[in-house]
Design a protein around this motif. Sequence first.
Motif, PDB file in Angstrom:
ATOM      1  N   TRP A  14       4.910  -5.718   6.440  1.00 28.68           N
ATOM      2  CA  TRP A  14       5.042  -5.907   4.997  1.00 28.68           C
ATOM      3  C   TRP A  14       4.828  -4.617   4.223  1.00 28.68           C
ATOM      4  O   TRP A  14       5.278  -4.494   3.080  1.00 28.68           O
ATOM      5  N   THR A  15       4.146  -3.654   4.818  1.00 27.21           N
ATOM      6  CA  THR A  15       3.958  -2.368   4.141  1.00 27.21           C
ATOM      7  C   THR A  15       5.290  -1.637   3.935  1.00 27.21           C
ATOM      8  O   THR A  15       5.380  -0.754   3.087  1.00 27.21           O
ATOM      9  N   SER A  16       6.307  -2.017   4.694  1.00 25.10           N
ATOM     10  CA  SER A  16       7.627  -1.398   4.529  1.00 25.10           C
ATOM     11  C   SER A  16       8.485  -2.147   3.517  1.00 25.10           C
ATOM     12  O   SER A  16       9.615  -1.735   3.232  1.00 25.10           O
ATOM     13  N   LEU A  17       7.979  -3.244   2.980  1.00 21.63           N
ATOM     14  CA  LEU A  17       8.743  -4.067   2.048  1.00 21.63           C
ATOM     15  C   LEU A  17       8.237  -3.931   0.614  1.00 21.63           C
ATOM     16  O   LEU A  17       8.587  -4.723  -0.259  1.00 21.63           O
ATOM     17  N   GLY A  18       7.384  -2.943   0.377  1.00 22.41           N
ATOM     18  CA  GLY A  18       6.787  -2.782  -0.942  1.00 22.41           C
ATOM     19  C   GLY A  18       7.521  -1.771  -1.803  1.00 22.41           C
ATOM     20  O   GLY A  18       8.052  -0.777  -1.303  1.00 22.41           O
ATOM     21  N   GLU A  19       7.543  -2.044  -3.101  1.00 19.51           N
ATOM     22  CA  GLU A  19       8.108  -1.115  -4.076  1.00 19.51           C
ATOM     23  C   GLU A  19       7.044  -0.800  -5.116  1.00 19.51           C
ATOM     24  O   GLU A  19       6.354  -1.700  -5.601  1.00 19.51           O
ATOM     25  N   ARG A  20       6.931   0.463  -5.477  1.00 17.88           N
ATOM     26  CA  ARG A  20       5.936   0.899  -6.451  1.00 17.88           C
ATOM     27  C   ARG A  20       6.623   1.326  -7.741  1.00 17.88           C
ATOM     28  O   ARG A  20       7.574   2.096  -7.725  1.00 17.88           O
ATOM     29  N   GLY A  48       6.949 -11.338   2.265  1.00 16.99           N
ATOM     30  CA  GLY A  48       6.129 -10.146   2.253  1.00 16.99           C
ATOM     31  C   GLY A  48       6.627  -9.079   1.312  1.00 16.99           C
ATOM     32  O   GLY A  48       5.952  -8.050   1.115  1.00 16.99           O
ATOM     33  N   THR A  49       7.807  -9.299   0.697  1.00 17.10           N
ATOM     34  CA  THR A  49       8.287  -8.371  -0.328  1.00 17.10           C
ATOM     35  C   THR A  49       7.240  -8.264  -1.432  1.00 17.10           C
ATOM     36  O   THR A  49       6.692  -9.266  -1.878  1.00 17.10           O
ATOM     37  N   SER A  50       6.965  -7.040  -1.866  1.00 19.87           N
ATOM     38  CA  SER A  50       5.950  -6.876  -2.911  1.00 19.87           C
ATOM     39  C   SER A  50       6.404  -5.874  -3.955  1.00 19.87           C
ATOM     40  O   SER A  50       7.200  -4.971  -3.685  1.00 19.87           O
ATOM     41  N   LEU A  51       5.892  -6.075  -5.162  1.00 18.24           N
ATOM     42  CA  LEU A  51       6.059  -5.136  -6.264  1.00 18.24           C
ATOM     43  C   LEU A  51       4.671  -4.692  -6.704  1.00 18.24           C
ATOM     44  O   LEU A  51       3.800  -5.530  -6.951  1.00 18.24           O
ATOM     45  N   ARG A  52       4.500  -3.396  -6.810  1.00 17.26           N
ATOM     46  CA  ARG A  52       3.218  -2.824  -7.207  1.00 17.26           C
ATOM     47  C   ARG A  52       3.432  -1.913  -8.405  1.00 17.26           C
ATOM     48  O   ARG A  52       4.445  -1.223  -8.491  1.00 17.26           O
ATOM     49  N   TYR A  76      -2.398  -3.275  -8.920  1.00 24.06           N
ATOM     50  CA  TYR A  76      -1.736  -4.453  -9.462  1.00 24.06           C
ATOM     51  C   TYR A  76      -0.518  -4.710  -8.579  1.00 24.06           C
ATOM     52  O   TYR A  76       0.422  -3.910  -8.568  1.00 24.06           O
ATOM     53  N   VAL A  77      -0.517  -5.818  -7.863  1.00 21.10           N
ATOM     54  CA  VAL A  77       0.549  -6.059  -6.902  1.00 21.10           C
ATOM     55  C   VAL A  77       0.835  -7.553  -6.783  1.00 21.10           C
ATOM     56  O   VAL A  77      -0.077  -8.379  -6.899  1.00 21.10           O
ATOM     57  N   SER A  78       2.112  -7.882  -6.590  1.00 23.70           N
ATOM     58  CA  SER A  78       2.523  -9.267  -6.378  1.00 23.70           C
ATOM     59  C   SER A  78       3.350  -9.366  -5.104  1.00 23.70           C
ATOM     60  O   SER A  78       4.154  -8.466  -4.804  1.00 23.70           O
ATOM     61  N   TYR A  79       3.125 -10.450  -4.359  1.00 25.76           N
ATOM     62  CA  TYR A  79       3.786 -10.661  -3.075  1.00 25.76           C
ATOM     63  C   TYR A  79       4.601 -11.946  -3.106  1.00 25.76           C
ATOM     64  O   TYR A  79       4.191 -12.939  -3.724  1.00 25.76           O
ATOM     65  N   LEU A  80       5.733 -11.930  -2.387  1.00 29.92           N
ATOM     66  CA  LEU A  80       6.553 -13.123  -2.203  1.00 29.92           C
ATOM     67  C   LEU A  80       6.219 -13.740  -0.848  1.00 29.92           C
ATOM     68  O   LEU A  80       6.336 -13.074   0.187  1.00 29.92           O
ATOM     69  N   VAL A 182      -5.697   1.562  -0.185  1.00 24.34           N
ATOM     70  CA  VAL A 182      -6.188   0.222  -0.516  1.00 24.34           C
ATOM     71  C   VAL A 182      -5.044  -0.781  -0.464  1.00 24.34           C
ATOM     72  O   VAL A 182      -5.184  -1.879   0.093  1.00 24.34           O
ATOM     73  N   TRP A 183      -3.891  -0.419  -1.032  1.00 25.38           N
ATOM     74  CA  TRP A 183      -2.725  -1.311  -1.001  1.00 25.38           C
ATOM     75  C   TRP A 183      -2.290  -1.596   0.437  1.00 25.38           C
ATOM     76  O   TRP A 183      -2.002  -2.751   0.790  1.00 25.38           O
ATOM     77  N   ALA A 184      -2.235  -0.566   1.276  1.00 23.38           N
ATOM     78  CA  ALA A 184      -1.808  -0.762   2.660  1.00 23.38           C
ATOM     79  C   ALA A 184      -2.779  -1.663   3.411  1.00 23.38           C
ATOM     80  O   ALA A 184      -2.356  -2.543   4.177  1.00 23.38           O
ATOM     81  N   ALA A 185      -4.063  -1.483   3.202  1.00 27.01           N
ATOM     82  CA  ALA A 185      -5.066  -2.327   3.866  1.00 27.01           C
ATOM     83  C   ALA A 185      -4.941  -3.774   3.411  1.00 27.01           C
ATOM     84  O   ALA A 185      -4.999  -4.706   4.228  1.00 27.01           O
ATOM     85  N   LEU A 186      -4.750  -3.979   2.113  1.00 25.80           N
ATOM     86  CA  LEU A 186      -4.568  -5.334   1.587  1.00 25.80           C
ATOM     87  C   LEU A 186      -3.317  -5.976   2.156  1.00 25.80           C
ATOM     88  O   LEU A 186      -3.331  -7.145   2.579  1.00 25.80           O
ATOM     89  N   THR A 187      -2.235  -5.234   2.198  1.00 25.82           N
ATOM     90  CA  THR A 187      -0.954  -5.775   2.664  1.00 25.82           C
ATOM     91  C   THR A 187      -1.014  -6.145   4.139  1.00 25.82           C
ATOM     92  O   THR A 187      -0.522  -7.200   4.555  1.00 25.82           O
ATOM     93  N   ARG A 188      -1.626  -5.287   4.951  1.00 24.39           N
ATOM     94  CA  ARG A 188      -1.741  -5.583   6.382  1.00 24.39           C
ATOM     95  C   ARG A 188      -2.607  -6.820   6.604  1.00 24.39           C
ATOM     96  O   ARG A 188      -2.257  -7.687   7.423  1.00 24.39           O
ATOM     97  N   ARG A 189      -3.731  -6.899   5.916  1.00 27.34           N
ATOM     98  CA  ARG A 189      -4.613  -8.060   6.077  1.00 27.34           C
ATOM     99  C   ARG A 189      -3.917  -9.344   5.629  1.00 27.34           C
ATOM    100  O   ARG A 189      -4.058 -10.388   6.255  1.00 27.34           O
ATOM    101  N   LEU A 190      -3.165  -9.264   4.539  1.00 26.11           N
ATOM    102  CA  LEU A 190      -2.474 -10.443   4.031  1.00 26.11           C
ATOM    103  C   LEU A 190      -1.416 -10.933   5.011  1.00 26.11           C
ATOM    104  O   LEU A 190      -1.261 -12.143   5.225  1.00 26.11           O
ATOM    105  N   GLN A 191      -0.686 -10.017   5.639  1.00 20.68           N
ATOM    106  CA  GLN A 191       0.346 -10.416   6.603  1.00 20.68           C
ATOM    107  C   GLN A 191      -0.278 -11.146   7.785  1.00 20.68           C
ATOM    108  O   GLN A 191       0.224 -12.191   8.219  1.00 20.68           O
ATOM    109  N   VAL A 192      -1.375 -10.633   8.304  1.00 23.65           N
ATOM    110  CA  VAL A 192      -2.058 -11.279   9.430  1.00 23.65           C
ATOM    111  C   VAL A 192      -2.613 -12.633   9.016  1.00 23.65           C
ATOM    112  O   VAL A 192      -2.431 -13.647   9.711  1.00 23.65           O
TER     113      VAL A 192
END
Length: 273
Positions: A14-20, A48-52, A76-80, A182-192
């Motif tokens: 999911w870290t590869s699906l994020g846009e900032r 896992g698509t996200s907008l930050r 500030y981030v939102s996930y699908l 912080v964003w990468a850690a949150l995203t990885r934990r959320l995917q798992v």
Amino acid sequence: MVPKRYTLATSTAWTSLGERLASVDSTSRLLQSRVQDAIRARAVLPQGTSLRADFQTHGRGRLGRRWEGAAGENLYVSYLLDAAGLKAGRLFTLSQNIALVVRDVVEDFAGPVECRVKWPNDVFVGRAKVAGLLVEASLAAEDPLYVVVGIGLNVNQIDFAEAPGATSLRKVTNQAFDLDEVWAALTRRLQVAHAELRAAVSTGDVYAISHRYHEHLLGFGQWGRYRRSADDSCFAARLQGVNSHGQLILELGGAEERFSLDEIRYEGPVVAL
């Protein structure tokens, strides 16, 4: 035609699906708009698509409340997501799971602190709010099409003059953090965690999530002060827990009563004189 199941499961990180973005009115609003654009084009966005955003001009909390924060200092981030197999009436389990993810990320960066989940959707360090989340589902009868999860996490902000009850990772630790990390850690934990939720729902056993949520629930088993939304009256009650529908279970007048998310709010512990 709206698809019965919108989001696509993916093994992609999911870290590869994020846009900032530098600035946006609301990451959740924009992500929902992009989902609808994809539906009209008969396409789908990956789970896992996200907008930050570095800054939100109209960040939203529960019941339409504004989420205030300094530009470039917080996350500030939102996930699908899909609903992990949950029906509409059981989506609070998904909210519990995400709240625990955010709590764990705070502990990852802040160390061994008193980090708890405040019903229904906030994360506190001690008595100060460090994060909040908002879960919004698009429904077709009892079948959620997709879920957009908005998360606001205070990271490097120090001055909370407009929100004196708030704190941040930096205030707790006296050190600054890289927002990308912080964003990468949150995203990885959320995917798992979301994959684990799907597996638990498929077996019909989500007890472990509920149990852990209650382990970290602010005020659990204690007497607290609560305020009714209808008439603004305040009362004391003992917090017995939260059910799978997200209702707060309180011991009040020798009996148990249940309250929905829009009926009351928790205002703090009862202080002995």
